[in-house]
Design a protein around this motif. Structure first.
Motif, PDB file in Angstrom:
ATOM      1  N   THR A 153     -16.774   2.627  -4.170  1.00 52.25           N
ATOM      2  CA  THR A 153     -17.531   1.541  -4.782  1.00 52.25           C
ATOM      3  C   THR A 153     -17.911   1.857  -6.224  1.00 52.25           C
ATOM      4  O   THR A 153     -17.769   1.015  -7.116  1.00 52.25           O
ATOM      5  CB  THR A 153     -18.797   1.241  -3.962  1.00 52.25           C
ATOM      6  N   LEU A 167      -5.576   2.177  -0.328  1.00 50.04           N
ATOM      7  CA  LEU A 167      -6.708   1.559   0.352  1.00 50.04           C
ATOM      8  C   LEU A 167      -6.860   0.078   0.026  1.00 50.04           C
ATOM      9  O   LEU A 167      -7.174  -0.727   0.898  1.00 50.04           O
ATOM     10  CB  LEU A 167      -8.002   2.290  -0.024  1.00 50.04           C
ATOM     11  N   LYS A 168      -6.618  -0.291  -1.245  1.00 45.82           N
ATOM     12  CA  LYS A 168      -6.905  -1.656  -1.678  1.00 45.82           C
ATOM     13  C   LYS A 168      -5.670  -2.541  -1.774  1.00 45.82           C
ATOM     14  O   LYS A 168      -5.782  -3.756  -1.725  1.00 45.82           O
ATOM     15  CB  LYS A 168      -7.596  -1.630  -3.051  1.00 45.82           C
ATOM     16  N   ASP A 211     -15.673   6.312  -0.049  1.00 45.41           N
ATOM     17  CA  ASP A 211     -16.376   5.177  -0.621  1.00 45.41           C
ATOM     18  C   ASP A 211     -16.118   5.150  -2.129  1.00 45.41           C
ATOM     19  O   ASP A 211     -16.660   5.958  -2.888  1.00 45.41           O
ATOM     20  CB  ASP A 211     -17.877   5.289  -0.339  1.00 45.41           C
ATOM     21  N   ASP A 226      -4.562  -5.959  -5.787  1.00 41.03           N
ATOM     22  CA  ASP A 226      -5.972  -5.793  -6.140  1.00 41.03           C
ATOM     23  C   ASP A 226      -6.147  -4.783  -7.262  1.00 41.03           C
ATOM     24  O   ASP A 226      -6.957  -4.989  -8.174  1.00 41.03           O
ATOM     25  CB  ASP A 226      -6.772  -5.337  -4.912  1.00 41.03           C
ATOM     26  N   MET A 227      -5.393  -3.682  -7.207  1.00 36.12           N
ATOM     27  CA  MET A 227      -5.551  -2.672  -8.249  1.00 36.12           C
ATOM     28  C   MET A 227      -4.961  -3.124  -9.578  1.00 36.12           C
ATOM     29  O   MET A 227      -5.501  -2.804 -10.642  1.00 36.12           O
ATOM     30  CB  MET A 227      -4.926  -1.343  -7.804  1.00 36.12           C
ATOM     31  N   LEU A 232      -6.314   4.757  -4.318  1.00 34.96           N
ATOM     32  CA  LEU A 232      -6.891   3.417  -4.403  1.00 34.96           C
ATOM     33  C   LEU A 232      -5.878   2.341  -4.025  1.00 34.96           C
ATOM     34  O   LEU A 232      -6.225   1.368  -3.342  1.00 34.96           O
ATOM     35  CB  LEU A 232      -7.431   3.179  -5.810  1.00 34.96           C
ATOM     36  N   ARG A 268       0.787  -1.228   0.000  1.00 28.51           N
ATOM     37  CA  ARG A 268       0.000   0.000   0.000  1.00 28.51           C
ATOM     38  C   ARG A 268       0.820   1.281   0.000  1.00 28.51           C
ATOM     39  O   ARG A 268       0.286   2.341  -0.308  1.00 28.51           O
ATOM     40  CB  ARG A 268      -0.943   0.000   1.211  1.00 28.51           C
ATOM     41  N   LEU A 322     -14.870   1.532  -8.627  1.00 32.67           N
ATOM     42  CA  LEU A 322     -14.464   0.157  -8.868  1.00 32.67           C
ATOM     43  C   LEU A 322     -15.498  -0.618  -9.667  1.00 32.67           C
ATOM     44  O   LEU A 322     -15.164  -1.560 -10.394  1.00 32.67           O
ATOM     45  CB  LEU A 322     -14.189  -0.540  -7.527  1.00 32.67           C
ATOM     46  N   TRP A 374      -7.663  -5.226 -10.937  1.00 33.97           N
ATOM     47  CA  TRP A 374      -8.788  -4.415 -11.421  1.00 33.97           C
ATOM     48  C   TRP A 374      -8.462  -3.833 -12.800  1.00 33.97           C
ATOM     49  O   TRP A 374      -9.290  -3.890 -13.711  1.00 33.97           O
ATOM     50  CB  TRP A 374      -9.072  -3.300 -10.424  1.00 33.97           C
TER      51      TRP A 374
END
Length: 420
Positions: A381, A403-404, A379, A408-409, A400, A159, A384, A412
């Protein structure tokens, strides 16, 4: 000493440090066959030949090492080193230092760590012996929530390193493009307050720093930072925002300038940066967003909306970025802290199309036809779920990933045909 003469190869001189410690200007423990610093950083440890008549230099003497500046520098000093929360201690494997051994806070080679994030793992990795790690961590700083770096390393690496890589570029971006991920390139087109003019000039020196001018550059940056924190605060929003941007730039230069004296100044500047974040939040909350579509002709409405956006979103991004940076600093300093409870009242509009628009027409076109996501209470959401890779600029990616996590990114982006 003449510039062509090597201290390491001079058996008559006072230098007894190994070659790597001498080159990095770090304290050498003189252990045989390899000093502790070289052993833990996997460096080639070579000692100069020593004349028989010369006694070894005591462990505490390190000729040429410089850990502070003169009276012209930042007057904020670390009065109680035990209370310092910014030790940058994560590169030191506890297994190479016996439990209970004294640890020198200035022995961390920051330039070999944060300046090359391939080596970030060395900053945040630890041994499996958590008791040793906890004991050594407390020898650096009094941690509000003591923890083993071994418990942190995976979280931090996933992160923090992406953010660090881009934050390090902010001084160069400011000089080359008059912007940062949180400061729009058009924000100061008409008027740049004096506080940011000075920081801009300091950035120009910073990016040209070399071995010859390093001391002069360091003094100049520290002097300008001291002037800023001692200057009276302004009441106009643009002056307040410029002051925040200047503080952020000085903090970044202190963090990544490669000078051990800068690390103390980063610690001293951190409360001012946190305070500025608190000042910006209410200003950001007062901003109102443009509603509805924008006419492409006549252009007056588009120009007004674009100008309002550059200030509004710079303000919002700056407030969020300050907390992002301060959390990163406290994390690297050995303290677990989150910022999610602080900027929940803030909101930000994520859109690379709006942020990168070059003129009012492009801005209006992007506003009418491209995705833009208003993020409230952190948020993400909607981003994403409905966003595409080209909707996200550097700032969006930094937040992002923070946070993720990087994996994960990356996943994505890949599922949508892009790359991070």
């Amino acid at each position: 000493m003449p510039p062509g003469r090597s201290r390491i190869l001079n058996p008559q001189g006072r230098q007894k440090s190994c070659s790597e410690c001498a080159k990095a200007k770090r304290k050498c423990g003189l252990e045989q066959p390899r000093c502790a610093r070289c052993a833990r950083q996997h460096l080639a440890c070579v000692y100069p030949p020593q004349p028989r008549s010369q006694a070894p230099i005591p462990h505490h003497a390190t000729p040429g090492t410089r850990t502070d500046f003169d009276a012209t520098e930042l007057s904020l000093e670390i009065q109680d080193e035990e209370n310092a929360g910014f030790a940058f201690a994560f590169d030191i494997p506890p297994t190479s230092i016996p439990t209970g051994s004294p640890v020198d806070i200035f022995d961390f080679d920051f330039s070999a760590g944060a300046s090359s994030l391939d080596a970030l793992a060395n900053m945040i990795d630890s041994s499996t012996n958590q008791e040793d790690q906890m004991a050594m961590q407390r020898s650096y700083t009094r941690v509000k929530k003591p923890f083993s770096v071994g418990q942190l390393s995976t979280f931090a690496k996933a992160r923090v390193e992406y953010t660090i890589e881009h934050i390090k570029l902010a001084p160069k971006w400011m000089v080359d493009e008059n912007c940062t991920p949180w400061s729009h390139s058009m924000l100061y087109e008409e008027y740049m307050p004096r506080s940011l003019q000075d920081a801009h000039a300091a950035c120009a020196l910073y990016i040209t720093k070399n071995d010859i001018n390093a001391e002069h550059v360091a003094r100049h940056i520290a002097s300008r930072a001291e002037e800023l924190i001692n200057a009276p605060s302004s009441n106009t929003p643009i002056e307040i925002l410029a002051r925040a941007h200047a503080l952020m730039l000085y903090q970044i230069m202190f963090l990544f300038g490669g000078d051990i004296g800068f690390h103390q100044k980063a610690e001293a500047l951190l409360p001012y940066l946190e305070e500025m974040g608190g000042v910006l939040l209410p200003l950001a909350a007062e901003q109102t967003d443009t509603e509805g579509s924008l006419p492409l002709y006549p252009s007056a409405a588009a120009r007004a909306a674009w100008k309002s956006y550059t200030f509004r979103e710079s303000l919002r991004r700056t407030a969020l970025s300050i907390f992002h940076i301060t959390v990163m600093c406290t994390l690297l300093g050995g303290e677990l802290k989150t910022c999610t409870h602080i900027p929940l009242s803030n909101q930000v509009t994520l859109s690379a199309h709006l942020w990168n628009a070059n003129n009012a027409f492009d801005f209006a076109l992007a506003w009418n036809e491209k995705n833009h996501f208003v993020i409230k209470e952190l948020d993400f959401t909607s981003v994403l779920k409905h966003g595409q890779p080209d909707d996200l600029d550097v700032f969006s990616k930094m937040i992002l990933v923070g946070l993720k996590g990087i994996d994960d990114m990356r996943g994505w982006f890949h599922t949508r045909g892009g790359t991070l």
